[in-house]
Motif scaffolding. Structure first.
Motif, PDB file in Angstrom:
ATOM      1  N   GLY A 197       0.892  -1.236   0.172  1.00  0.00           N
ATOM      2  CA  GLY A 197       0.076  -0.069  -0.043  1.00  0.00           C
ATOM      3  C   GLY A 197       0.829   1.397   0.015  1.00  0.00           C
ATOM      4  N   PHE A 223       8.642   2.163  -4.882  1.00  0.00           N
ATOM      5  CA  PHE A 223       7.950   3.191  -5.755  1.00  0.00           C
ATOM      6  C   PHE A 223       7.719   4.579  -5.131  1.00  0.00           C
ATOM      7  CE2 PHE A 223       6.382   4.034  -9.798  1.00  0.00           C
ATOM      8  CZ  PHE A 223       5.059   4.241  -9.814  1.00  0.00           C
ATOM      9  N   LEU A 241       5.988   7.953  -4.953  1.00  0.00           N
ATOM     10  CA  LEU A 241       4.913   8.865  -5.434  1.00  0.00           C
ATOM     11  C   LEU A 241       4.764  10.348  -4.912  1.00  0.00           C
ATOM     12  CD1 LEU A 241       2.164   6.122  -5.671  1.00  0.00           C
ATOM     13  CD2 LEU A 241       3.082   7.393  -7.919  1.00  0.00           C
ATOM     14  N   PHE A 265      -1.833  12.855  -8.253  1.00  0.00           N
ATOM     15  CA  PHE A 265      -0.457  11.903  -8.333  1.00  0.00           C
ATOM     16  C   PHE A 265       0.193  12.013  -9.555  1.00  0.00           C
ATOM     17  CE2 PHE A 265      -0.710   9.551  -4.281  1.00  0.00           C
ATOM     18  CZ  PHE A 265      -2.018   9.773  -4.106  1.00  0.00           C
ATOM     19  N   GLY A 266       1.552  11.927  -9.531  1.00  0.00           N
ATOM     20  CA  GLY A 266       2.445  11.982 -10.492  1.00  0.00           C
ATOM     21  C   GLY A 266       2.648  10.322 -10.863  1.00  0.00           C
ATOM     22  N   ASP A 267       3.470  10.398 -11.872  1.00  0.00           N
ATOM     23  CA  ASP A 267       3.522   8.894 -12.488  1.00  0.00           C
ATOM     24  C   ASP A 267       4.280   8.114 -11.675  1.00  0.00           C
ATOM     25  OD1 ASP A 267       3.324  10.151 -15.781  1.00  0.00           O
ATOM     26  OD2 ASP A 267       1.552   9.448 -14.431  1.00  0.00           O
ATOM     27  N   PHE A 304     -13.245   8.733  -1.129  1.00  0.00           N
ATOM     28  CA  PHE A 304     -12.866   8.660  -2.447  1.00  0.00           C
ATOM     29  C   PHE A 304     -12.400   7.197  -3.133  1.00  0.00           C
ATOM     30  CE2 PHE A 304     -11.825  13.110  -2.109  1.00  0.00           C
ATOM     31  CZ  PHE A 304     -11.619  13.387  -0.871  1.00  0.00           C
ATOM     32  N   TYR A 340      -9.740   5.628  -5.860  1.00  0.00           N
ATOM     33  CA  TYR A 340      -8.554   5.486  -6.719  1.00  0.00           C
ATOM     34  C   TYR A 340      -8.288   4.362  -7.324  1.00  0.00           C
ATOM     35  CZ  TYR A 340      -7.294  10.100  -4.918  1.00  0.00           C
ATOM     36  OH  TYR A 340      -7.127  11.420  -4.594  1.00  0.00           O
ATOM     37  N   GLN A 368      -4.926   2.507  -9.738  1.00  0.00           N
ATOM     38  CA  GLN A 368      -3.519   2.439  -9.830  1.00  0.00           C
ATOM     39  C   GLN A 368      -3.090   1.451 -10.817  1.00  0.00           C
ATOM     40  OE1 GLN A 368      -0.658   1.735  -6.748  1.00  0.00           O
ATOM     41  NE2 GLN A 368       0.865   3.113  -7.975  1.00  0.00           N
ATOM     42  N   GLY A 382       2.784   0.290 -12.385  1.00  0.00           N
ATOM     43  CA  GLY A 382       3.846   1.202 -12.910  1.00  0.00           C
ATOM     44  C   GLY A 382       3.458   2.677 -13.033  1.00  0.00           C
ATOM     45  N   GLN A 383       2.240   2.937 -12.625  1.00  0.00           N
ATOM     46  CA  GLN A 383       1.819   4.285 -12.718  1.00  0.00           C
ATOM     47  C   GLN A 383       1.270   4.806 -11.361  1.00  0.00           C
ATOM     48  OE1 GLN A 383       1.184   5.589 -16.113  1.00  0.00           O
ATOM     49  NE2 GLN A 383       2.586   3.992 -16.594  1.00  0.00           N
ATOM     50  N   GLY A 384       1.045   6.012 -11.382  1.00  0.00           N
ATOM     51  CA  GLY A 384       0.531   6.940 -10.437  1.00  0.00           C
ATOM     52  C   GLY A 384      -0.974   6.639  -9.988  1.00  0.00           C
ATOM     53  N   LEU A 385      -1.659   7.335  -9.067  1.00  0.00           N
ATOM     54  CA  LEU A 385      -3.270   6.884  -8.741  1.00  0.00           C
ATOM     55  C   LEU A 385      -3.838   7.760  -9.357  1.00  0.00           C
ATOM     56  CD1 LEU A 385      -1.396   5.691  -6.312  1.00  0.00           C
ATOM     57  CD2 LEU A 385      -3.532   5.946  -5.073  1.00  0.00           C
ATOM     58  N   GLU A 419      -4.920  -1.894  -9.379  1.00  0.00           N
ATOM     59  CA  GLU A 419      -5.072  -1.892  -7.732  1.00  0.00           C
ATOM     60  C   GLU A 419      -5.747  -0.559  -7.544  1.00  0.00           C
ATOM     61  OE1 GLU A 419      -1.706  -2.553  -5.504  1.00  0.00           O
ATOM     62  OE2 GLU A 419      -2.896  -3.115  -4.095  1.00  0.00           O
ATOM     63  N   PHE A 451      -7.805   1.769  -4.474  1.00  0.00           N
ATOM     64  CA  PHE A 451      -7.624   2.211  -3.148  1.00  0.00           C
ATOM     65  C   PHE A 451      -8.804   3.042  -2.887  1.00  0.00           C
ATOM     66  CE2 PHE A 451      -3.107   1.186  -2.411  1.00  0.00           C
ATOM     67  CZ  PHE A 451      -2.700   1.061  -3.649  1.00  0.00           C
ATOM     68  N   PHE A 462      -5.572   6.598   3.115  1.00  0.00           N
ATOM     69  CA  PHE A 462      -5.649   5.430   2.083  1.00  0.00           C
ATOM     70  C   PHE A 462      -5.927   4.246   2.580  1.00  0.00           C
ATOM     71  CE2 PHE A 462      -5.242   7.746  -1.922  1.00  0.00           C
ATOM     72  CZ  PHE A 462      -4.531   9.126  -1.361  1.00  0.00           C
ATOM     73  N   LYS A 502      -5.355   0.014   2.346  1.00  0.00           N
ATOM     74  CA  LYS A 502      -4.253  -0.719   1.813  1.00  0.00           C
ATOM     75  C   LYS A 502      -4.276  -1.212   0.279  1.00  0.00           C
ATOM     76  CE  LYS A 502      -2.427  -2.062   6.340  1.00  0.00           C
ATOM     77  NZ  LYS A 502      -1.385  -0.776   6.260  1.00  0.00           N
TER      78      LYS A 502
END
Lengths: 112, 115
Positions: free
Chosen positions: A43, A88, A90, A103-105, B34, B36, B38, B41-44, B88, B90, B105, B107
């Motif tokens: 998480g 990772f 963020l 969020f950014g990438d 909220f 989200y 993901q 390999g990316q942001g949320l 994923e 959240f 957030f 998990k």
């Protein structure tokens, strides 16, 4: 519209080397800024957040530090990386603390 | 203390099947809520949010969520999933009365799609 840029996308560093990750936001003023780390399957862990220039709150004691030298710039640093710093990372921003975060990438950091 | 729980770590559904991801919260008042997503390999990315009003909230990518005060839940639903929904998810909660406090957030729940 607002955008958030985070770089680099990937980074491979040896143990004991320094670190600098940068995040910038465009299209808004005085945002709240956040640094998170994601370890595999664990998480989101909030590392730092900032409500203004020079104002940094640390959520967990660790080998990392953060700075906010300009309104829309947030930097994550370390003087000496540990293996456990892999993950990772963020960056995110929000208008206020209780508003949605954007969020950014992310940056994939591998420590060798 | 405020908290958010996503009881399912992994969920697997077949493509075209319906989906429901669970989210429960513990809060002193009705929080901001909220969801989200993901991708690897990316942001949320924010799917949807609930502040007040209609308890059924529509979001992007065909998702919706329903706030149920009596159950302290904010479950995410989609009538028919696509392979691209594998990601994923959240859930997050935020304080409605204190704009200086932070959202927190869950998990996460990893969604797998069977072809």
């Amino acid at each position: 519209s607002q955008t958030i840029h985070q770089w680099p996308a990937t980074l491979v560093q040896p143990v004991g080397s320094p670190l600098s990750l940068e995040c910038t936001v465009e299209g808004t003023s005085n945002p709240n800024l956040y640094w998170y780390r994601q370890a595999a399957g664990r998480g989101l862990q909030l590392l730092f957040y900032s409500v203004g220039i020079g104002q940094i709150s640390s959520e967990v004691p660790q080998n990392l530090s953060a700075s906010r030298p300009q309104d829309r710039q947030f930097i994550l640093s370390s003087k000496k990386l540990l293996l456990s710093d892999s993950g990772f990372y963020l960056c995110a921003w929000s208008l206020f603390g209780n508003q949605p975060q954007h969020f950014g990438d992310g940056t994939r950091l591998s420590i060798l | 203390a405020q908290s958010v729980t996503q009881p399912d770590i992994h969920i697997t559904v077949s493509e075209g099947a319906s989906l429901e991801l669970r989210c429960n919260y513990s809060y002193g008042a009705t929080p901001y809520l909220f969801w989200y997503v993901q991708s690897p390999g990316q942001g949320l990315q924010l799917l949807l949010k609930y502040f007040s009003g209609d308890t059924l909230v529509q979001g992007i990518k065909g998702f919706e969520a329903e706030f149920k005060r009596s159950q302290s839940s904010f479950n995410l639903r989609k009538p028919s999933v696509h392979w691209s929904d594998a990601a994923e998810y959240f859930c997050a909660v935020g304080p409605p009365m204190n704009r200086d406090d932070k959202i927190i957030f869950g998990k996460g729940t990893r969604l797998h799609i069977l072809p």
